[in-house]
Design a protein around this motif. Sequence first.
Motif, mmCIF file in Angstrom:
data_model
loop_
_atom_site.group_PDB
_atom_site.id
_atom_site.type_symbol
_atom_site.label_atom_id
_atom_site.label_comp_id
_atom_site.label_asym_id
_atom_site.label_seq_id
_atom_site.Cartn_x
_atom_site.Cartn_y
_atom_site.Cartn_z
ATOM 1 N N UNK A 91 5.694 11.294 -6.823
ATOM 2 C CA UNK A 91 6.187 12.036 -7.897
ATOM 3 C C UNK A 91 6.815 11.377 -9.053
ATOM 4 N N UNK A 92 7.355 10.199 -8.637
ATOM 5 C CA UNK A 92 7.907 9.366 -10.081
ATOM 6 C C UNK A 92 6.824 8.985 -10.915
ATOM 7 N N UNK A 93 5.540 8.719 -10.656
ATOM 8 C CA UNK A 93 4.573 8.539 -11.375
ATOM 9 C C UNK A 93 3.496 9.813 -11.854
ATOM 10 N N UNK A 94 3.877 10.830 -11.151
ATOM 11 C CA UNK A 94 2.934 11.960 -11.293
ATOM 12 C C UNK A 94 1.441 11.560 -10.937
ATOM 13 N N UNK A 95 1.151 10.665 -9.726
ATOM 14 C CA UNK A 95 -0.309 10.195 -9.498
ATOM 15 C C UNK A 95 -0.406 10.317 -8.022
ATOM 16 N N UNK A 96 -1.616 10.825 -7.727
ATOM 17 C CA UNK A 96 -2.093 10.931 -6.313
ATOM 18 C C UNK A 96 -2.325 9.539 -5.896
ATOM 19 N N UNK A 97 -1.915 9.056 -4.740
ATOM 20 C CA UNK A 97 -1.964 7.790 -4.030
ATOM 21 C C UNK A 97 -2.963 7.681 -2.984
ATOM 22 N N UNK A 98 -3.081 8.953 -2.365
ATOM 23 C CA UNK A 98 -4.077 9.017 -1.004
ATOM 24 C C UNK A 98 -4.263 10.145 -0.675
ATOM 25 N N UNK A 99 -5.463 10.444 -0.399
ATOM 26 C CA UNK A 99 -6.066 11.550 -0.139
ATOM 27 C C UNK A 99 -6.379 11.308 1.649
ATOM 28 N N UNK A 100 -6.414 12.490 2.494
ATOM 29 C CA UNK A 100 -6.788 12.262 3.865
ATOM 30 C C UNK A 100 -7.079 13.639 4.323
ATOM 31 N N UNK A 101 -7.736 13.891 5.511
ATOM 32 C CA UNK A 101 -7.963 14.871 6.218
ATOM 33 C C UNK A 101 -7.619 14.895 7.521
ATOM 34 N N UNK A 102 -6.802 16.020 7.869
ATOM 35 C CA UNK A 102 -6.477 15.983 9.353
ATOM 36 C C UNK A 102 -7.490 16.155 10.552
ATOM 37 N N UNK A 103 -7.329 15.498 11.553
ATOM 38 C CA UNK A 103 -8.234 15.419 12.592
ATOM 39 C C UNK A 103 -8.307 16.788 13.324
ATOM 40 N N UNK A 104 -9.109 16.641 14.504
ATOM 41 C CA UNK A 104 -9.301 17.762 15.336
ATOM 42 C C UNK A 104 -7.930 18.281 15.669
ATOM 43 N N UNK A 105 -6.830 17.758 15.856
ATOM 44 C CA UNK A 105 -5.575 18.328 16.536
ATOM 45 C C UNK A 105 -4.633 18.355 15.273
ATOM 46 N N UNK A 106 -5.203 18.309 14.096
ATOM 47 C CA UNK A 106 -4.034 18.391 12.806
ATOM 48 C C UNK A 106 -3.459 17.296 12.482
ATOM 49 N N UNK A 107 -3.773 16.172 13.003
ATOM 50 C CA UNK A 107 -2.815 15.038 12.618
ATOM 51 C C UNK A 107 -3.416 13.903 11.508
ATOM 52 N N UNK A 108 -2.530 13.460 10.738
ATOM 53 C CA UNK A 108 -3.300 12.681 9.719
ATOM 54 C C UNK A 108 -2.365 11.409 9.634
ATOM 55 N N UNK A 109 -2.929 10.346 9.096
ATOM 56 C CA UNK A 109 -2.328 9.211 8.666
ATOM 57 C C UNK A 109 -2.531 8.655 7.386
ATOM 58 N N UNK A 110 -1.573 8.369 6.571
ATOM 59 C CA UNK A 110 -1.905 7.346 5.246
ATOM 60 C C UNK A 110 -1.086 6.014 5.390
ATOM 61 N N UNK A 111 -1.929 5.061 5.760
ATOM 62 C CA UNK A 111 -1.342 3.979 5.928
ATOM 63 C C UNK A 111 -1.421 2.962 4.826
ATOM 64 N N UNK A 112 -0.614 2.086 4.695
ATOM 65 C CA UNK A 112 -0.385 0.949 3.634
ATOM 66 C C UNK A 112 -0.287 1.424 2.247
ATOM 67 N N UNK A 113 0.640 2.470 2.255
ATOM 68 C CA UNK A 113 1.198 2.950 0.785
ATOM 69 C C UNK A 113 1.949 2.175 0.121
ATOM 70 N N UNK A 114 1.680 1.743 -0.921
ATOM 71 C CA UNK A 114 2.434 0.996 -1.952
ATOM 72 C C UNK A 114 3.576 1.400 -2.495
#
Length: 60
Positions: free
Chosen positions: A36-59
């Motif tokens: 939100x500081x840069x108003x930029x999308x940094x990662x897109x993901x999709x939840x798995x079959x049990x609703x879990x998601x992970x966005x690794x290595x965010x700078x």
Amino acid sequence: MCSPLLAQTISGTISGTVSDSSGAVVPNAAVTITNTDQNAVVFNAKSNSVGQYTAPFLME
């Protein structure tokens, strides 16, 4: 004798579970992580079959 230099990086991981208003998990939900500081999308993901998601290595 020379010593190798090690670089430091600042990164993090966001993980969670997508659920609806009744508390049921939501499989295959689109997840968007936004800096939100840069108003930029940094990662897109999709939840798995049990609703879990992970966005690794965010700078920073």
